[in-house]
Design a protein around this motif. Structure first.
Motif, PDB file in Angstrom:
ATOM      1  N   VAL A 103       0.864  -1.238   0.086  1.00  0.00           N
ATOM      2  CA  VAL A 103       0.013   0.159   0.067  1.00  0.00           C
ATOM      3  C   VAL A 103       0.709   1.233   0.134  1.00  0.00           C
ATOM      4  O   VAL A 103       0.555   2.312  -0.778  1.00  0.00           O
ATOM      5  CB  VAL A 103      -0.938   0.050   1.100  1.00  0.00           C
ATOM      6  N   LEU A 104       2.000   1.269   0.917  1.00  0.00           N
ATOM      7  CA  LEU A 104       2.991   2.376   0.782  1.00  0.00           C
ATOM      8  C   LEU A 104       3.654   2.455  -0.412  1.00  0.00           C
ATOM      9  O   LEU A 104       3.644   3.898  -1.055  1.00  0.00           O
ATOM     10  CB  LEU A 104       3.880   2.160   1.886  1.00  0.00           C
ATOM     11  N   THR A 105       4.011   1.466  -1.177  1.00  0.00           N
ATOM     12  CA  THR A 105       4.584   1.492  -2.468  1.00  0.00           C
ATOM     13  C   THR A 105       3.354   2.294  -3.371  1.00  0.00           C
ATOM     14  O   THR A 105       4.271   2.960  -4.416  1.00  0.00           O
ATOM     15  CB  THR A 105       5.104   0.307  -2.860  1.00  0.00           C
ATOM     16  N   GLY A 106       2.559   1.751  -3.307  1.00  0.00           N
ATOM     17  CA  GLY A 106       1.328   2.306  -4.338  1.00  0.00           C
ATOM     18  C   GLY A 106       1.174   4.067  -4.032  1.00  0.00           C
ATOM     19  O   GLY A 106       1.013   4.633  -5.022  1.00  0.00           O
ATOM     20  N   GLY A 107       1.021   4.068  -2.628  1.00  0.00           N
ATOM     21  CA  GLY A 107       0.700   5.551  -2.419  1.00  0.00           C
ATOM     22  C   GLY A 107       1.666   6.536  -2.844  1.00  0.00           C
ATOM     23  O   GLY A 107       1.740   7.514  -2.809  1.00  0.00           O
ATOM     24  N   ALA A 108       3.130   5.828  -2.664  1.00  0.00           N
ATOM     25  CA  ALA A 108       4.196   7.037  -3.248  1.00  0.00           C
ATOM     26  C   ALA A 108       4.123   6.956  -4.511  1.00  0.00           C
ATOM     27  O   ALA A 108       4.478   8.280  -5.032  1.00  0.00           O
ATOM     28  CB  ALA A 108       5.789   6.053  -2.801  1.00  0.00           C
ATOM     29  N   VAL A 109       3.406   6.530  -5.348  1.00  0.00           N
ATOM     30  CA  VAL A 109       3.317   6.827  -6.892  1.00  0.00           C
ATOM     31  C   VAL A 109       2.125   7.766  -6.936  1.00  0.00           C
ATOM     32  O   VAL A 109       2.330   8.753  -7.551  1.00  0.00           O
ATOM     33  CB  VAL A 109       2.946   5.454  -7.783  1.00  0.00           C
ATOM     34  N   ALA A 110       0.963   7.335  -6.383  1.00  0.00           N
ATOM     35  CA  ALA A 110      -0.245   8.289  -6.331  1.00  0.00           C
ATOM     36  C   ALA A 110      -1.176   7.655  -5.304  1.00  0.00           C
ATOM     37  O   ALA A 110      -1.368   6.491  -5.172  1.00  0.00           O
ATOM     38  CB  ALA A 110      -1.030   8.184  -7.740  1.00  0.00           C
TER      39      ALA A 110
END
Length: 369
Positions: free
Chosen positions: A128-135
């Motif tokens: 989730v953090l990896t995805g949130g760093a993108v958008a």
């Protein structure tokens, strides 16, 4: 050589009962993908992967692992989403949050009574953090859809496995071994045999590796960020460096094997406009290939993890939707992420072994000191 011998042993040991159980497992995986796609979820392959991982022949073990995976996924998704909102757009804070969730998850994996749930929770939060760093919207998609896909996979395979035991009876001892299905669910030593310093080192090293892979993927805009973090967490707590080497090699080889199998299916059936006949053929091929890889997954230890990784990558490539597709982008993303995660984690582990060995004024023994 050891892997080739183990694959031969897995095939040679296949009897009628094992054939039936592994085929039933492959059918459950395909059904999970189909239901997830009908539900409009973004990654049906996650339902298939979950179904494959929880498909333990023993009823009690299967239900326990289902509970662990559900608990870890739901709690991890909630924590990850909360952290995304908390850190805002700061890359440094995203890195720090990734370190914390991986460290805490792997620490608790070594001391808690639900180790698999803690590991899955840390992986889900990191995703989730990896995805949130993108958008930020990517974090919401992962946090909402991933638990739904996992639920479908767990429920579907539980029903399939319970029905299989009722219809076919309990599997043989060889089939019930299923070493790969439980891979990564426990620490590299019982809590009574390692110290807190060792536990700290076991959790800190992969947490740092997860941060490095996260930064590499963000700085160079690589799409395999989530897969690289997953690879780091999967290799964590493996044990001495020799075991890390073996497991890393099996992960890479399995991912390559699954990618080749997926590419063959994608090239052979990748025409979404071909109609009902192509879709029926696609599902038949899906079940057949999943069954072949399930045979490896249920084989001896030297080929079980390879079979697990091959089956995961095959699903990532071919189970984006319930229709055939000629796209191989997901396969490249998976391979790229696995390669980055394995390379970074192994490099950090090897460097730590050299540093510790020199501090103790002894030659590097290849294992953890």
């Amino acid at each position: 050589m050891r892997i080739r011998v183990a694959i031969g042993a897995a095939i040679a040991a296949l009897d009628r009962a094992q054939f039936a159980h592994t085929f039933w497992m492959a059918a459950g995986i395909a059904c999970s993908v189909w239901i997830a796609d009908l539900s409009g979820l973004d990654g049906p392959y996650w339902a298939g992967i979950t179904a494959m991982v929880v498909a333990l022949p023993d009823r009690r073990s299967m239900l326990l692992k289902c509970g662990h995976r559900l608990a870890g996924t739901y709690v991890g998704a909630a924590i990850g989403l909360a952290l995304v909102k908390l850190v805002g757009g700061s890359l440094v804070l995203f890195c720090a949050a990734t370190f914390v969730v991986v460290f805490v998850g792997l620490w608790m994996t070594q001391v808690a009574s639900w180790p698999y749930a803690w590991r899955i929770g840390s992986i889900t939060s990191a995703m989730v953090l990896t995805g949130g760093a993108v958008a930020p919207e990517h974090a919401h998609v992962i946090a909402v859809f991933r638990p739904a896909e996992v639920t479908i996979g767990v429920v579907t395979m539980a029903l399939f496995q319970l029905a299989a035991v009722s219809v076919l009876g309990a599997p043989t001892v060889a089939a019930a071994a299923a070493p790969a299905a439980s891979a990564g669910s426990a620490a590299s030593g019982s809590p009574a045999t390692i110290t807190n310093i060792e536990r700290f080192r076991n959790a800190c090293s992969p947490a740092f590796a997860a941060c490095v892979t996260f930064l590499l993927c963000r700085v160079f805009e690589l799409p395999g960020g989530a897969q690289s973090v997953i690879s780091v967490c999967a290799l964590a707590l493996t044990g001495p460096l020799e075991k890390v080497e073996r497991k890393a090699a099996q992960r890479l080889l399995g991912a390559a094997l699954g990618a080749v199998a997926g590419l063959a299916v994608a090239l052979g059936l990748g025409f979404e406009h071909a109609g009902v006949a192509a879709t029926v053929t696609y599902w038949a091929v899906m079940v057949a290939v999943a069954w072949c890889l399930s045979v490896l997954n249920r084989g001896p230890a030297d080929c079980a993890y390879l079979g697990l990784q091959a089956e995961i990558t095959f699903l990532v490539v071919c189970a984006q939707t319930s229709k055939p597709s000629a796209s191989f982008e997901s396969g490249f993303t998976r391979l790229e992420g696995v390669l980055i995660g394995v390379a970074v984690f192994y490099a950090i582990e090897a460097l730590l072994n050299i540093i510790v060995a020199r501090l103790h004024k002894s030659p590097t023994a290849g294992g953890r000191v």
